[in-house]
Design a protein around this motif. Structure first.
Motif, mmCIF file in Angstrom:
data_model
loop_
_atom_site.group_PDB
_atom_site.id
_atom_site.type_symbol
_atom_site.label_atom_id
_atom_site.label_comp_id
_atom_site.label_asym_id
_atom_site.label_seq_id
_atom_site.Cartn_x
_atom_site.Cartn_y
_atom_site.Cartn_z
ATOM 1 N N ARG A 1 3.870 8.934 -10.816
ATOM 2 C CA ARG A 1 3.506 9.690 -11.919
ATOM 3 C C ARG A 1 4.544 10.855 -12.149
ATOM 4 N N LEU A 2 5.175 10.795 -13.277
ATOM 5 C CA LEU A 2 6.216 11.687 -13.281
ATOM 6 C C LEU A 2 6.027 12.445 -14.551
ATOM 7 N N GLN A 3 6.056 13.826 -14.500
ATOM 8 C CA GLN A 3 6.063 14.592 -15.550
ATOM 9 C C GLN A 3 6.917 15.776 -15.679
ATOM 10 N N ARG B 1 -2.336 23.627 -4.607
ATOM 11 C CA ARG B 1 -2.882 22.404 -5.272
ATOM 12 C C ARG B 1 -3.439 23.166 -6.696
ATOM 13 N N GLU B 2 -3.906 24.246 -6.732
ATOM 14 C CA GLU B 2 -4.367 24.963 -7.976
ATOM 15 C C GLU B 2 -3.019 25.032 -8.933
ATOM 16 N N ALA B 3 -2.018 25.416 -8.347
ATOM 17 C CA ALA B 3 -0.749 25.538 -9.198
ATOM 18 C C ALA B 3 -0.428 24.347 -9.786
ATOM 19 N N LEU B 4 -0.232 23.096 -8.753
ATOM 20 C CA LEU B 4 0.184 21.772 -9.347
ATOM 21 C C LEU B 4 -0.872 21.336 -10.394
ATOM 22 N N ASP B 5 -2.025 21.374 -10.201
ATOM 23 C CA ASP B 5 -3.206 21.242 -11.281
ATOM 24 C C ASP B 5 -2.879 21.860 -12.747
ATOM 25 N N ARG B 6 -2.691 23.198 -12.504
ATOM 26 C CA ARG B 6 -2.370 23.889 -13.754
ATOM 27 C C ARG B 6 -1.076 23.442 -14.548
ATOM 28 N N MET B 7 -0.056 23.095 -13.720
ATOM 29 C CA MET B 7 1.334 22.893 -14.063
ATOM 30 C C MET B 7 0.996 21.292 -14.595
ATOM 31 N N SER B 8 0.431 20.539 -14.259
ATOM 32 C CA SER B 8 0.166 19.111 -14.577
ATOM 33 C C SER B 8 -0.394 19.125 -15.955
ATOM 34 N N ALA B 9 -1.237 19.981 -16.132
ATOM 35 C CA ALA B 9 -1.897 20.153 -17.281
ATOM 36 C C ALA B 9 -1.043 20.818 -18.644
ATOM 37 N N GLN B 10 0.068 21.336 -18.007
ATOM 38 C CA GLN B 10 0.746 22.481 -18.908
ATOM 39 C C GLN B 10 2.082 21.439 -19.443
ATOM 40 N N ALA B 11 2.528 20.476 -18.347
ATOM 41 C CA ALA B 11 3.818 19.749 -18.414
ATOM 42 C C ALA B 11 3.320 18.564 -19.334
ATOM 43 N N LEU B 12 4.398 17.788 -19.776
ATOM 44 C CA LEU B 12 4.501 16.841 -20.818
ATOM 45 C C LEU B 12 3.394 15.400 -19.930
ATOM 46 N N ASN C 1 0.967 -1.267 -0.131
ATOM 47 C CA ASN C 1 -0.016 0.045 -0.100
ATOM 48 C C ASN C 1 0.751 1.315 -0.102
ATOM 49 N N PRO C 2 1.689 1.486 -1.111
ATOM 50 C CA PRO C 2 2.508 2.697 -0.993
ATOM 51 C C PRO C 2 1.871 3.852 -1.564
ATOM 52 N N PRO C 3 2.375 5.092 -1.228
ATOM 53 C CA PRO C 3 1.446 6.179 -1.706
ATOM 54 C C PRO C 3 1.687 6.460 -2.966
ATOM 55 N N LEU C 4 0.975 7.339 -3.600
ATOM 56 C CA LEU C 4 1.026 7.576 -4.972
ATOM 57 C C LEU C 4 1.981 9.039 -5.128
ATOM 58 N N LEU C 5 3.219 8.789 -5.527
ATOM 59 C CA LEU C 5 3.884 10.017 -5.935
ATOM 60 C C LEU C 5 3.932 10.672 -7.279
ATOM 61 N N TRP C 6 3.360 11.819 -7.191
ATOM 62 C CA TRP C 6 3.154 12.610 -8.422
ATOM 63 C C TRP C 6 4.124 13.875 -8.776
ATOM 64 N N VAL C 7 5.054 14.004 -9.490
ATOM 65 C CA VAL C 7 6.039 15.048 -9.514
ATOM 66 C C VAL C 7 6.009 15.709 -10.851
ATOM 67 N N VAL C 8 6.035 16.858 -10.872
ATOM 68 C CA VAL C 8 6.216 17.758 -11.928
ATOM 69 C C VAL C 8 7.617 18.371 -11.767
ATOM 70 N N MET C 9 8.427 17.853 -12.660
ATOM 71 C CA MET C 9 10.060 18.311 -12.547
ATOM 72 C C MET C 9 10.021 19.107 -13.994
ATOM 73 N N ASP C 10 10.896 20.358 -13.724
ATOM 74 C CA ASP C 10 11.321 21.239 -14.546
ATOM 75 C C ASP C 10 12.533 20.694 -15.504
ATOM 76 N N GLU C 11 12.514 20.897 -16.638
ATOM 77 C CA GLU C 11 13.653 20.207 -17.566
ATOM 78 C C GLU C 11 14.799 20.815 -17.001
ATOM 79 N N THR C 12 15.134 21.810 -16.283
ATOM 80 C CA THR C 12 16.452 22.273 -15.896
ATOM 81 C C THR C 12 16.917 21.127 -15.020
ATOM 82 N N VAL C 13 16.337 20.346 -14.240
ATOM 83 C CA VAL C 13 16.738 19.282 -13.270
ATOM 84 C C VAL C 13 17.533 18.137 -14.324
ATOM 85 N N LEU C 14 17.012 17.969 -15.360
ATOM 86 C CA LEU C 14 17.789 17.077 -16.272
ATOM 87 C C LEU C 14 18.740 17.716 -17.123
#
Length: 291
Positions: free
Chosen positions: A208-210, A262-273, A168-181
């Motif tokens: 879930r990685l974006q 939360r709203e910022a993450l929702d908007r970014m998730s829609a904007q990210a790959l 029963n692990p948690p769901l990890l949902w990350v939005v990561m900037d291209e700068t990281v890579l």
């Protein structure tokens, strides 16, 4: 939870019990001052217990339960048993030589959360770092640390990662900037291995990685990294936001504050790959890393 560097970082259960004490006090129609008189303490002591800013002294808890009208012995004993457990150090306590007090609360929240959402503009999140990448990051962030301290910190980070493969692990949902890579950390071999780890993570059902590519332009969270924790098994706990700085951290749980993140993450998730395109993007990045 609102201030960096509390005197004693609370475990999640201590936060939960503090909120339960607050609920019982308010249900009994008592103010801080009235509850404090039953213990012959100041009203600040009651407030700090409810805010999980201090440990739960068992005699105090027992007296408060009586004051609030909890008289059934089984209910009292169950609450006291939880309080004793809440006062025990978490597994991470053995890393206290390298673990800042303000980060102990983060590890506790991380282990209890059902959902961990994050935005990371600088580094791969700790739960997805390889050991060599973690060493390079820690050496850059703590240049005065000894080799032993760095290795202890890497061991702590590795042990934290076990929660992603537990039952029963948690769901990890990350939005990561291209700068990281694009930021070279630890050299080409370290970066290739780290990107391989991220590609592997894309296939985990609870990850879930974006990636937010440069081409996406500006987005709502360009000011810095943050985490949002959500809890299912502890309904008393609201969503909690974690924001870190060089010398501490802030934990936010006020509804309006949390909603903004939360709203910022929702908007970014829609904007990210999306996740399937993120994996392909990671593969292309790996091919570009020169040996």
């Amino acid at each position: 939870m609102s201030e960096a560097r509390p005197a004693s970082a609370p475990t999640v259960m201590r936060v939960v019990l503090g909120k339960r004490l607050q609920y019982l006090r308010e249900k009994a129609g008592l103010s801080y001052e009235q509850a404090a008189r039953s213990l012959d303490v100041t009203h600040a002591t009651i407030r700090r217990m409810e805010k999980a800013e201090v440990g739960l002294r068992i005699p105090y808890v027992e007296k408060l339960l009586q004051t609030y009208g909890i008289t059934k012995s089984c209910e009292v004993e169950d609450f006291l048993a939880l309080a004793r457990d809440a006062n025990r150090p978490g597994w991470w306590h053995r890393f206290r030589d390298v673990l800042p007090e303000w980060f102990s609360a983060f590890v506790s929240l991380e282990g209890a959360a059902e959902l961990i959402r994050a935005y990371e503009p600088h580094y791969v999140p700790g739960l997805l770092q390889t050991d060599d990448y973690a060493r390079a990051v820690l050496r850059a962030g703590r240049p005065q640390a000894s080799r032993q301290e760095v290795e202890r910190s890497v061991a702590l980070r590795t042990e934290r990662q076990a929660l992603l493969t537990r039952e029963n692990p948690p769901l990890l949902w990350v939005v990561m900037d291209e700068t990281v890579l694009r930021r070279p950390i630890g050299g080409p071999e370290v970066m290739r291995a780290q990107v391989d780890r991220l590609i592997e993570a894309c296939s985990q059902p609870n990850v879930r990685l974006q990636v937010m590519p440069f081409a996406s332009g500006p987005h709502p969270a360009m000011y810095g990294p943050f985490h949002v924790f959500r809890f299912q098994e502890q309904p008393e706990l609201p969503d909690i936001v974690y924001i870190e700085s060089l010398v501490g951290a802030v934990y936010l749980d006020e509804r309006d504050d949390v909603s903004a993140f939360r709203e910022a993450l929702d908007r970014m998730s829609a904007q990210a790959l999306p996740t399937h395109r993120t994996e392909a993007f990671l593969d292309s990045v790996r091919k570009e890393i020169q040996p």
